[in-house]
Write a protein that holds these residues in place. Structure first.
Motif, short mmCIF file in Angstrom:
data_model
loop_
_atom_site.label_atom_id
_atom_site.label_comp_id
_atom_site.label_asym_id
_atom_site.label_seq_id
_atom_site.Cartn_x
_atom_site.Cartn_y
_atom_site.Cartn_z
N LYS A 74 0.88 -1.97 0.25
CA LYS A 74 0.02 -0.23 0.07
C LYS A 74 1.22 1.07 -0.22
O LYS A 74 0.08 2.44 -0.74
N HIS A 75 2.28 1.08 0.46
CA HIS A 75 2.58 2.15 0.82
C HIS A 75 4.21 2.16 -0.01
O HIS A 75 4.83 0.87 -0.27
N GLU A 76 4.54 3.18 -0.78
CA GLU A 76 5.99 2.99 -0.95
C GLU A 76 7.03 3.23 -0.15
O GLU A 76 6.76 3.07 1.26
N HIS A 77 7.88 2.12 -0.46
CA HIS A 77 9.60 1.61 0.65
C HIS A 77 10.38 1.51 -0.41
O HIS A 77 10.33 0.90 -1.15
N ALA A 108 4.12 2.47 -4.18
CA ALA A 108 2.87 2.49 -3.97
C ALA A 108 2.22 1.42 -4.80
O ALA A 108 2.08 1.72 -5.75
N HIS A 126 10.17 -0.76 5.85
CA HIS A 126 8.44 -0.30 5.89
C HIS A 126 8.06 1.03 7.43
O HIS A 126 8.63 0.47 8.36
N LYS A 155 -5.87 3.97 -1.15
CA LYS A 155 -5.74 5.50 -1.50
C LYS A 155 -6.71 6.89 -0.84
O LYS A 155 -6.90 8.06 -1.17
#
Length: 163
Positions: A74-77, A108, A126, A155
């Motif tokens: 779900k998130h940029e990492h 993401a 993360h 989102k």
């Protein structure tokens, strides 16, 4: 750092949408057509979970010769290929061969298919703003979307959060 070799893809995989569909179909084939005795287990690919400083670090060790797909984050990492040589395809990044050590950012929604040419050590980092101290199903739900519909909903929720 080692070089990254870009793999020229066939015309049928030139768009992000086509690569996404390819990865999802590959995942389905792995899950439905791999004989039970050949399926990869957590014993084959040990994980180490570490928590601290508002972060969660996930290390996985993957033997050579493994074809797998990752989850939808779900998130940029950041990702770190510490050791090993892999071929990888993502919907946004195309296909490439990488040899560790390498670092890369996953946006993401990133989902990848990966083949390990050699034993591989892969690390992801993360954010852990809720202070989890162990990897639980609840924390996994914060990080991972079960499918792209859930990703789209997460989102929307982020956009609607009060400031």
């Amino acid at each position: 750092m080692n070089e990254i070799t870009v793999i020229e893809l066939p015309e049928a995989l030139q768009t992000p949408e086509a690569r996404r569909e390819f990865i999802l179909q590959l995942e389905d084939k792995i899950q439905t057509e791999t004989p039970v005795e050949a399926q990869v287990t957590s014993d084959d690919c040990p994980l180490i979970h570490s928590f601290g400083g508002g972060m969660y670090v996930r290390e996985i060790f993957i033997p050579a010769g493994i074809l797998l797909t990752g989850k939808i984050h779900k998130h940029e990492h950041p990702n770190f290929l510490m050791e090993g040589k892999v071929s990888m395809i993502t919907e946004d990044g195309g296909a490439r061969v990488m040899e560790g050590p390498q670092s890369l950012m996953s946006p993401a929604g990133c989902k990848r298919a990966l083949f390990t040419h050699t034993p591989t050590w892969w690390i992801t980092v993360h954010l852990n703003p809720n202070g989890h101290t162990e990897f639980t199903p609840e924390y996994e739900d914060e990080l991972i979307a079960k499918d792209y519909a859930e990703l789209a909903m997460s989102k929307i929720e982020v956009l609607e959060e009060p400031k």
